[in-house]
Design a protein around this motif. Sequence first.
Motif, mmCIF file in Angstrom:
data_model
loop_
_atom_site.group_PDB
_atom_site.id
_atom_site.type_symbol
_atom_site.label_atom_id
_atom_site.label_comp_id
_atom_site.label_asym_id
_atom_site.label_seq_id
_atom_site.Cartn_x
_atom_site.Cartn_y
_atom_site.Cartn_z
ATOM 1 N N SER A 208 -17.034 66.039 -2.878
ATOM 2 C CA SER A 208 -16.652 66.923 -1.769
ATOM 3 C C SER A 208 -16.988 66.328 -0.396
ATOM 4 C CB SER A 208 -17.348 68.271 -1.932
ATOM 5 O OG SER A 208 -18.732 68.079 -2.053
ATOM 6 N N GLN A 209 -17.432 65.081 -0.384
ATOM 7 C CA GLN A 209 -17.784 64.449 0.895
ATOM 8 C C GLN A 209 -17.318 63.005 0.877
ATOM 9 O OE1 GLN A 209 -21.596 65.349 3.039
ATOM 10 N NE2 GLN A 209 -22.068 63.239 2.548
ATOM 11 N N ALA B 23 -17.344 61.344 8.033
ATOM 12 C CA ALA B 23 -17.523 62.130 6.812
ATOM 13 C C ALA B 23 -16.443 63.206 6.771
ATOM 14 C CB ALA B 23 -18.909 62.770 6.793
ATOM 15 N N GLU B 24 -15.657 63.193 5.691
ATOM 16 C CA GLU B 24 -14.630 64.227 5.553
ATOM 17 C C GLU B 24 -15.088 65.193 4.463
ATOM 18 O OE1 GLU B 24 -10.728 62.751 4.823
ATOM 19 O OE2 GLU B 24 -9.847 64.763 4.712
ATOM 20 N N LEU B 25 -15.287 66.434 4.855
ATOM 21 C CA LEU B 25 -15.813 67.418 3.903
ATOM 22 C C LEU B 25 -14.678 68.205 3.265
ATOM 23 C CD1 LEU B 25 -18.982 68.850 5.677
ATOM 24 C CD2 LEU B 25 -18.674 66.788 4.312
ATOM 25 N N CYS C 98 -29.710 67.017 5.679
ATOM 26 C CA CYS C 98 -28.323 67.060 6.133
ATOM 27 C C CYS C 98 -28.253 67.295 7.632
ATOM 28 C CB CYS C 98 -27.563 68.164 5.406
ATOM 29 S SG CYS C 98 -28.116 69.810 5.853
#
Lengths: 205, 205, 205, 205
Positions: free
Chosen positions: B30-31, B78-80, B192
């Motif tokens: 998911s990341q 970072a693409e979530l 995070c």
Amino acid sequence: MKFKISAELSYKVKTDTTFFFNIQAAQTRSQLITDEQIITTPAKVKIESFELGTRKARFLRVQVPQTDYFKISYTAMAELKLKPVNLKRAELQVSTIPPEAVSYLFPSRYCQVDKLYKFADVEFNALKTTYAKVQAISNWIHRHVHYVSGSTNASTSSIETITQREGVCRDFAHLGIALCRAISIPARYFACYAYQLNPRLSCLL
Amino acid sequence: MKFKISAELSYKVKTDTTFFFNIQAAQTRSQLITDEQIITTPAKVKIESFELGTRKARFLRVQVPQTDYFKISYTAMAELKLKPVNLKRAELQVSTIPPEAVSYLFPSRYCQVDKLYKFADVEFNALKTTYAKVQAISNWIHRHVHYVSGSTNASTSSIETITQREGVCRDFAHLGIALCRAISIPARYFACYAYQLNPRLSCLL
Amino acid sequence: MKFKISAELSYKVKTDTTFFFNIQAAQTRSQLITDEQIITTPAKVKIESFELGTRKARFLRVQVPQTDYFKISYTAMAELKLKPVNLKRAELQVSTIPPEAVSYLFPSRYCQVDKLYKFADVEFNALKTTYAKVQAISNWIHRHVHYVSGSTNASTSSIETITQREGVCRDFAHLGIALCRAISIPARYFACYAYQLNPRLSCLL
Amino acid sequence: MKFKISAELSYKVKTDTTFFFNIQAAQTRSQLITDEQIITTPAKVKIESFELGTRKARFLRVQVPQTDYFKISYTAMAELKLKPVNLKRAELQVSTIPPEAVSYLFPSRYCQVDKLYKFADVEFNALKTTYAKVQAISNWIHRHVHYVSGSTNASTSSIETITQREGVCRDFAHLGIALCRAISIPARYFACYAYQLNPRLSCLL
């Protein structure tokens, strides 16, 4: 009320040894001690009495040469003239407690008061009266700490008991004292014989 | 959502030193991490990447000769692709958790689970669902532990936090993890960047 | 050399329980395990095998319904093909140790490395070789810590052992590991059967 | 020799507060205190003097109403009539020490004597004389514990100092006291102004 009280301790003494015993009952206004007897086996040992501290705790220093068997026994009559405490009189302020009680606010080996300020303040300090605070501390310990025989030892202190939540009478007392002191209520430890309680020897706050 | 993330650390290096850095964002389903860049000053240092543990934490080993100024900076995109968690799925039994989660039940340096069994069992274990237990633990910490900047250090562990009742984000997380594990709920620590939170770096359970 | 090894554990299971057992001998290049057998009483329990961590520690997850008597026994043949270690090869630098050894530098539940840096650095780090350092640590423990059966429990950790100076094999191992890690020597714990030693089960560094 | 001594403390008092100060110099046979003056700002606060313990430590109880600025200052003249101690007289046996010294054998908040018996016995007890033992303890601390300003706080105790090997004057003193008591040498803590030492305030054994 009158009680006959006694204690007996025995040791194998591997080398010439100086013992300190704190086994004699306290002499106070409400507790008259008579007919005291200290008997040792062997009989010929050097014994010296002295008192320590504000409350005049009674000590014996006994010099015991090497022996396979040393026994000391203590007997006495205790006449109690206890009066019910008026709980209103139990209200107290740090501004007015008698000077000799001030040292019962300090941290000690088993009561690391300085580590419990925040906990005690948040849990108990909002209550109005000293009596209510002490009762809340007592209830908290009763509810959260379990009596587990053998779960602790002579090095266990109140900050371990509050985390691990088990212990014996000694640990309950240490924790109660530490929490009281942490909110400026002087508290001290004493050991007593609890009449008709089983077991009969208890440590009370 | 896409984020540009970055970190920068600088040191005075008094003697030839091997550094281990764990500053790279995790690559997960998911990341998605792209455009990663590691830049050092001075530029010529030996860098080696490796991963550790079940969750493949990403480490850099960097050999830095003595220097008055060493800097390492990390940037990445970072693409979530996060999906809302179905809390029902959060229910779990120790009989069925995946094997790779079992090590998150064990005690660790900051989470002395073995000292918190009784406390956690009494306070939280009567609740019906895993979700309710975790929420109760989180609420308990929120209610009982105060955020006090500078009150703890890198040696502070969960059994101190539960007694002293103050700490920072790291301590809150350690205590939460310890209490979860103590009632057989696997839990782990991660750091995070919390978007739009101030400060932006947080440690979450 | 070939050995027949075995272990047997029995329990009263008061409620349906999930057990994790780590009783199977490690499969390594120098230790060939054959003829493994797991037998339980009652026979019908759900058993699942899995491995954890870099060294692939072998675990069994066993679901046991409430019963007055549950027993699990393990037998196997172990064929050892050990080669003498060349101590020169034992020299190692944190700059070149294999990545999978890096986690054996970290603090853990029983090895609070962060509290022993100064002690370990002053006592052992001036020695020239890794081998000399490890031997000095081993000698220090042998000289300063006494083997006293029953003096510690499952919560005792290396910082207590270094202060109180007594413990059992487990405590000796924890302290040795903590001191090694504190001067950047990776170290891990394992349990083994020590042939012709009495007792036969030991924890070694 | 005659010294003018002084101390000054100031506080923001957020709520009506009872202070206990232990800032007055001790009156002893070898230290004559004259011209004592306690001055407070504001001037009108209730002050009460009392003494605690065997050594009659001098305390002030001061009631301060809420105020943005409270200051208490103490000045006095101290005339020292010190005589060189004959070290031979420093030899002592627990069998003959005066009763009032016995309480300086007990464990206390910062001196967990019961956890250091083995260490102290092995390291120092084989020496012949009390003087040699105390000197060995002092040397051990000097050699093994580093003075690191800010490395400890008001909760640090001797068992942490002996492990972590750093601290400040207070920690050095606590450890020395604990080790003495652990081999039955009474020891107590006092704070003093050290003439021509920088900084001038020290805690000595």
